[in-house]
Design a protein around this motif. Structure first.
Motif, PDB file in Angstrom:
ATOM      1  N   HIS A  15      23.471  55.790  37.268  1.00 19.82           N
ATOM      2  CA  HIS A  15      22.961  56.686  38.300  1.00 19.82           C
ATOM      3  C   HIS A  15      21.843  57.487  37.680  1.00 19.82           C
ATOM      4  O   HIS A  15      22.017  58.599  37.237  1.00 19.82           O
ATOM      5  CB  HIS A  15      24.069  57.566  38.853  1.00 19.82           C
ATOM      6  CG  HIS A  15      23.726  58.048  40.202  1.00 19.82           C
ATOM      7  ND1 HIS A  15      24.071  57.391  41.329  1.00 19.82           N
ATOM      8  CD2 HIS A  15      23.002  59.099  40.598  1.00 19.82           C
ATOM      9  CE1 HIS A  15      23.597  58.026  42.367  1.00 19.82           C
ATOM     10  NE2 HIS A  15      22.945  59.058  41.957  1.00 19.82           N
TER      11      HIS A  15
ATOM     12  N   GLU B 285      18.975  59.222  38.122  1.00 24.60           N
ATOM     13  CA  GLU B 285      17.993  60.266  38.398  1.00 24.60           C
ATOM     14  C   GLU B 285      17.958  61.356  37.339  1.00 24.60           C
ATOM     15  O   GLU B 285      16.949  61.995  37.136  1.00 24.60           O
ATOM     16  CB  GLU B 285      18.195  60.875  39.783  1.00 24.60           C
ATOM     17  CG  GLU B 285      19.484  61.654  39.973  1.00 24.60           C
ATOM     18  CD  GLU B 285      20.418  60.977  40.958  1.00 24.60           C
ATOM     19  OE1 GLU B 285      20.500  59.737  40.914  1.00 24.60           O
ATOM     20  OE2 GLU B 285      21.044  61.675  41.758  1.00 24.60           O
TER      21      GLU B 285
ATOM     22  N   HIS C 227      25.105  57.514  47.186  1.00 27.46           N
ATOM     23  CA  HIS C 227      24.112  58.571  47.036  1.00 27.46           C
ATOM     24  C   HIS C 227      22.777  58.004  47.493  1.00 27.46           C
ATOM     25  O   HIS C 227      22.340  56.995  46.973  1.00 27.46           O
ATOM     26  CB  HIS C 227      24.047  58.989  45.568  1.00 27.46           C
ATOM     27  CG  HIS C 227      23.638  60.407  45.388  1.00 27.46           C
ATOM     28  ND1 HIS C 227      23.002  60.865  44.261  1.00 27.46           N
ATOM     29  CD2 HIS C 227      23.767  61.479  46.192  1.00 27.46           C
ATOM     30  CE1 HIS C 227      22.775  62.159  44.384  1.00 27.46           C
ATOM     31  NE2 HIS C 227      23.231  62.551  45.548  1.00 27.46           N
TER      32      HIS C 227
ATOM     33  N   HIS D  34      18.710  58.549  48.325  1.00 25.53           N
ATOM     34  CA  HIS D  34      17.511  59.367  48.104  1.00 25.53           C
ATOM     35  C   HIS D  34      16.310  58.695  48.765  1.00 25.53           C
ATOM     36  O   HIS D  34      16.238  57.476  48.774  1.00 25.53           O
ATOM     37  CB  HIS D  34      17.130  59.415  46.616  1.00 25.53           C
ATOM     38  CG  HIS D  34      18.193  59.807  45.679  1.00 25.53           C
ATOM     39  ND1 HIS D  34      18.184  61.000  45.025  1.00 25.53           N
ATOM     40  CD2 HIS D  34      19.283  59.166  45.233  1.00 25.53           C
ATOM     41  CE1 HIS D  34      19.218  61.071  44.225  1.00 25.53           C
ATOM     42  NE2 HIS D  34      19.910  59.972  44.329  1.00 25.53           N
TER      43      HIS D  34
END
Ligand SMILES: [Cu+2]
Lengths: 416, 197
Positions: free
Chosen positions: A26, A28, A133, A135
């Motif tokens: 993950h 980011e 998630h 974005h």
């Protein structure tokens, strides 16, 4: 021996690569801080679904907002001449139905100007169940994916129920793109595979290596290919070319209107900003107070607007620091905005008096939050480029917003 | 012209280096995402990130399991779970004594930390093994975690060693890596010879 070694090495490299990809899972928070602070600043981002909300398979959601391409773009990556509006999700859990930048469809890549802002909109359709998630994201050539703020979305239902129907420009309705014309795809793969297998069998049925090797060594390689071989090869060439011409004809007959895959770039203009230069910001000094998790900036603000202004928000790397003494800034914060991206009460400005028209004032801005560490931004100090970038949101006495960039070198300190 | 064997070794080394560069890039700050970081621990079901700084010894380096000097130390706790920002928290730092038991060393009174970060500055620190306990005053029905998890106050264990002693070591003792490098060089040379012949 050598082969075994090569295999061993490949396996080892693979293991190492797998380890790295697991860590990237993950990603980011793993991106270098300067990439997150000096490239894209996303704001006014809205989702049609609440954070932690639920969608059923086949339901749609919209993400929209504005994205600012920082004018002091990092030198180590290419300018955003080739960018693609996308979404950051763990795999194809959604399909992207439409995407727009300033209302221009973003099926292709585009180029943007730094120092400018663009309105984006992405419409997604839920595909795979789970908690994901999501974005908004821009893929920037040479920099990779640069993500915006993310929310958690739960998709419920059965993945097998997913359908992606479209209507073509000619008015034809396709029930589900996922299964459209698959029979044709299977058929043609089978035909070509059969031809390939026949050709292979033709050669494999004869003695393979040693005898042929000996003949070649003897200089008699021409005896390896018989007249029948040559006849078959010629027949196949004619046959395959004929098949291609026939297939092409059949396809043209069935699909009369086709367009070639588009390789060009979409052209899009930035959002006009008539207020550019109305609030002039200059970085005087910036420090990161490590044990306090505080970014402390001394900045000189000049108000060229005709109304008094106040600093309401500091935003960088998708973190938002809100000045709670400015009602317009508080009102601009949607209560459903992801909690981990908002520092609720910790933007401290030493001088809260509005800056009058024509006035230049030096402000001491203190943005404190654990997020600097949790979001891995404090590794900024170990980067070869220890500089920061952020946006400052000012509000005038009518609640109108003015956005200015701020940037400069930042130094670590242990003294408050 | 380089011999084949030497060439092969160069390529191998480059291969391994490339992969390593790729990995170290990720490992740079001691872990991956904060969720599976070695410096993160749990207390009563909430995740907390531990960092220790020794500005005069290791400057901005983030220390966690091992703290290498007795100089001024600043311990910083960052809340990974947002909910913690609203709850009163108190700290107990315990140090291991000669009888293997842990005794209170320092206390920080209950307080709420809305910025999600707290620091514990210490002028100096003693050598030994420490446990930092974080007690969270939970409000009723605040957090949906199984009852048993709730009650367990977690701690973070770290050791303090005297790095100054290491500095006093002889140049030879500090430069053992040179011998390994030399040995590696000889090994590569011998292997290359072998392949050449
Ligand atoms: Cu994410």
């Amino acid at each position: 021996m050598l082969n075994a070694n090569v295999i061993k090495k490949l396996v080892l490299s693979f293991v190492l690569l797998t380890i790295s990809t697991v860590l990237y899972a993950h990603g980011e928070r793993n991106q270098e801080p300067f990439l997150r602070m000096k490239t894209l600043h996303w704001y006014d981002v809205e989702w049609s679904v609440k954070n932690e909300g639920t969608l059923k398979v086949n339901e749609e959601m919209t993400m929209k907002g504005r994205v600012h391409f920082f004018s002091r773009w990092p030198q180590v990556i290419s300018k955003p001449d080739t960018v693609f509006l996308s979404v950051g999700t763990p795999g194809p859990v959604f399909i992207r139905k439409f995407s727009y930048l300033n209302e221009v469809p973003m099926i292709q890549s585009t180029g943007v100007e730094t120092g400018k802002s663009y309105d984006f909109e992405v419409i997604l359709k839920a595909r795979l169940p789970g908690r994901h998630h999501v974005h908004p994201m821009f893929n920037v050539e040479s920099a990779g994916g640069l993500v915006g703020p993310g929310i958690w979305v739960n998709i419920e239902g059965n993945a097998d129920d997913f359908v992606y129907g479209v209507e073509t420009r000619t008015g034809q309705t396709i029930e589900n793109l996922g299964t459209y014309a698959t029979a044709n795809v299977y058929k043609w793969h089978a035909i070509w595979a059969a031809i390939a297998v026949l050709w292979l069998l033709w050669w494999i049925r004869r003695p393979l290596l040693i005898q042929r090797y000996l003949l070649v060594k003897d200089g008699q390689w021409s005896t390896l290919i018989t007249l029948t071989d040559k006849k078959l090869a010629a027949t196949m060439i004619i046959g395959i070319i004929g098949l291609l011409i026939y297939a092409n004809g059949v396809t043209k007959e069935e699909y009369r209107y086709t367009i070639p895959l588009q390789g060009g770039k979409a052209e899009v203009d930035a959002v006009l900003n008539p207020d550019e230069g109305k609030v002039y910001v200059k970085n005087k000094k910036a420090e990161y107070y490590l044990p306090g998790r505080s970014v402390i900036i001394d900045a000189e603000i000049t108000n060229n607007h005709n109304l008094p202004i106040q600093l309401g928000e500091f935003t960088s790397a998708n973190l938002r620091f809100i000045n709670h003494h400015v009602p317009a800034a508080v009102a601009a914060l949607d209560e459903d905005y992801p909690d981990e991206l908002v520092a609720d009460s910790t933007l401290v400005v030493d001088d809260l008096r509005p800056i009058m028209p024509g006035e230049t004032r030096r402000l001491h801005i203190d943005a404190t939050d654990a997020a600097w560490e949790v979001e891995r931004l404090s590794s900024l100090l170990n980067d070869p480029d220890s500089s920061y970038g952020a946006l400052l949101f000012f509000y005038d006495s009518n609640g109108k917003r003015f956005i200015s960039e701020i940037y400069g070198q930042i130094l670590p300190t242990f003294v408050d | 012209m380089l011999s084949k064997a030497v060439q092969k070794y160069c390529v191998d080394t480059l291969c391994i280096f490339a992969v390593f560069l790729f990995t170290t890039n990720v490992l740079a700050h001691g872990g991956a995402t904060i969720e599976n970081d070695r410096c993160v621990f749990r207390s009563q079901g909430y995740s907390i990130h531990f960092t220790a700084y020794q500005p005069s010894f290791s400057r901005t380096k983030e220390l966690c399991r091992v703290v290498n000097s007795l100089s001024e130390t600043i311990i910083v706790l960052d809340f990974v779970d947002e909910a913690l920002r609203k709850l009163p928290v108190d700290l107990i730092l315990k140090k291991q004594k000669d009888d293997q038991l842990y005794a209170d060393y320092m206390l920080v009174d209950e307080r709420i930390y809305p910025a999600g970060t707290m620091q514990l500055p210490m002028k100096k620190i003693e050598q030994g093994s420490y446990r930092l306990y974080v007690n969270i005053q939970e409000l009723a029905h605040q957090h949906e975690v199984a009852e048993n998890v709730h009650q367990i106050a977690g701690f973070f264990e770290f050791t303090v060693t005297d790095g100054a002693k290491e500095k006093d070591q002889s140049f030879l003792a500090r430069s053992t890596w040179l011998f390994y490098l030399l040995a590696l060089g000889i090994f590569i040379y011998l292997m290359a010879l072998k392949y050449r012949s």
